[in-house]
Design a protein around this motif. Structure first.
Motif, PDB file in Angstrom:
ATOM      1  N   LYS A 169       0.835  -1.203   0.000  1.00 54.37           N
ATOM      2  CA  LYS A 169       0.000   0.000   0.000  1.00 54.37           C
ATOM      3  C   LYS A 169       0.872   1.257   0.000  1.00 54.37           C
ATOM      4  CE  LYS A 169      -4.357   1.017   2.071  1.00 54.37           C
ATOM      5  NZ  LYS A 169      -5.237   0.783   3.222  1.00 54.37           N
ATOM      6  N   GLU A 170       1.951   1.221   0.767  1.00 54.37           N
ATOM      7  CA  GLU A 170       2.861   2.370   0.801  1.00 54.37           C
ATOM      8  C   GLU A 170       3.485   2.588  -0.575  1.00 54.37           C
ATOM      9  OE1 GLU A 170       6.803   4.063   3.142  1.00 54.37           O
ATOM     10  OE2 GLU A 170       6.116   2.026   3.538  1.00 54.37           O
ATOM     11  N   ARG A 222       3.016   5.861  -3.001  1.00 55.40           N
ATOM     12  CA  ARG A 222       4.128   6.650  -3.532  1.00 55.40           C
ATOM     13  C   ARG A 222       4.080   6.736  -5.048  1.00 55.40           C
ATOM     14  NH1 ARG A 222       9.498   5.044  -0.030  1.00 55.40           N
ATOM     15  NH2 ARG A 222       8.701   5.841   1.948  1.00 55.40           N
ATOM     16  N   ALA A 223       3.711   5.622  -5.689  1.00 54.30           N
ATOM     17  CA  ALA A 223       3.680   5.577  -7.149  1.00 54.30           C
ATOM     18  C   ALA A 223       2.661   6.559  -7.729  1.00 54.30           C
ATOM     19  CB  ALA A 223       3.372   4.164  -7.629  1.00 54.30           C
ATOM     20  N   VAL A 224       1.526   6.679  -7.066  1.00 53.02           N
ATOM     21  CA  VAL A 224       0.484   7.575  -7.580  1.00 53.02           C
ATOM     22  C   VAL A 224       0.516   8.950  -6.913  1.00 53.02           C
ATOM     23  CG1 VAL A 224      -1.042   5.706  -8.276  1.00 53.02           C
ATOM     24  CG2 VAL A 224      -1.290   6.693  -6.004  1.00 53.02           C
ATOM     25  N   GLY A 225       1.399   9.128  -5.949  1.00 53.04           N
ATOM     26  CA  GLY A 225       1.522  10.422  -5.283  1.00 53.04           C
ATOM     27  C   GLY A 225       0.451  10.674  -4.242  1.00 53.04           C
ATOM     28  N   THR A 237       0.030   6.315   1.365  1.00 48.67           N
ATOM     29  CA  THR A 237       1.382   6.033   1.847  1.00 48.67           C
ATOM     30  C   THR A 237       1.396   5.960   3.368  1.00 48.67           C
ATOM     31  OG1 THR A 237       2.314   7.179  -0.069  1.00 48.67           O
ATOM     32  CG2 THR A 237       3.776   6.829   1.791  1.00 48.67           C
ATOM     33  N   ALA A 238       0.729   6.899   4.014  1.00 48.94           N
ATOM     34  CA  ALA A 238       0.666   6.918   5.480  1.00 48.94           C
ATOM     35  C   ALA A 238      -0.094   5.708   6.015  1.00 48.94           C
ATOM     36  CB  ALA A 238       0.002   8.202   5.957  1.00 48.94           C
ATOM     37  N   GLU A 239      -1.178   5.332   5.349  1.00 50.66           N
ATOM     38  CA  GLU A 239      -1.935   4.148   5.778  1.00 50.66           C
ATOM     39  C   GLU A 239      -1.072   2.893   5.660  1.00 50.66           C
ATOM     40  OE1 GLU A 239      -5.468   4.086   3.375  1.00 50.66           O
ATOM     41  OE2 GLU A 239      -6.405   5.698   4.501  1.00 50.66           O
ATOM     42  N   GLY A 240      -0.273   2.821   4.611  1.00 54.30           N
ATOM     43  CA  GLY A 240       0.624   1.686   4.432  1.00 54.30           C
ATOM     44  C   GLY A 240       1.644   1.600   5.549  1.00 54.30           C
ATOM     45  N   ARG A 241       2.203   2.742   5.913  1.00 53.81           N
ATOM     46  CA  ARG A 241       3.171   2.761   7.021  1.00 53.81           C
ATOM     47  C   ARG A 241       2.510   2.328   8.326  1.00 53.81           C
ATOM     48  NH1 ARG A 241       5.134   8.397   5.557  1.00 53.81           N
ATOM     49  NH2 ARG A 241       6.504   7.986   3.796  1.00 53.81           N
TER      50      ARG A 241
END
Length: 57
Positions: free
Chosen positions: A19-20, A24-27, A32-36
């Motif tokens: 998910k992170e 990042r790939a789509v900006g 990104t934060a949810e993935g972390r």
């Protein structure tokens, strides 16, 4: 049951990494934060299970 929790922790961690990376790939900063956060949750679950195992032996 402990093995189930360890597996669940690893799965959460892998899902969070994916998910992170997608975020990042789509900006998308939120993704990104949810993935972390998911990675941290998986790490915490694994650490808890390792501590339980240490006290069993």
């Amino acid at each position: 049951m402990a093995g189930d929790q360890k597996a669940k922790g690893k799965m959460e961690e892998a899902k969070g990494k994916a998910k992170e990376a997608a975020g990042r790939a789509v900006g998308n900063e939120r993704m990104t934060a949810e993935g972390r956060a998911e990675q941290a949750k998986g790490d915490a679950r694994q650490a808890k299970e390792k501590a339980k195992d240490a006290f069993k032996h």
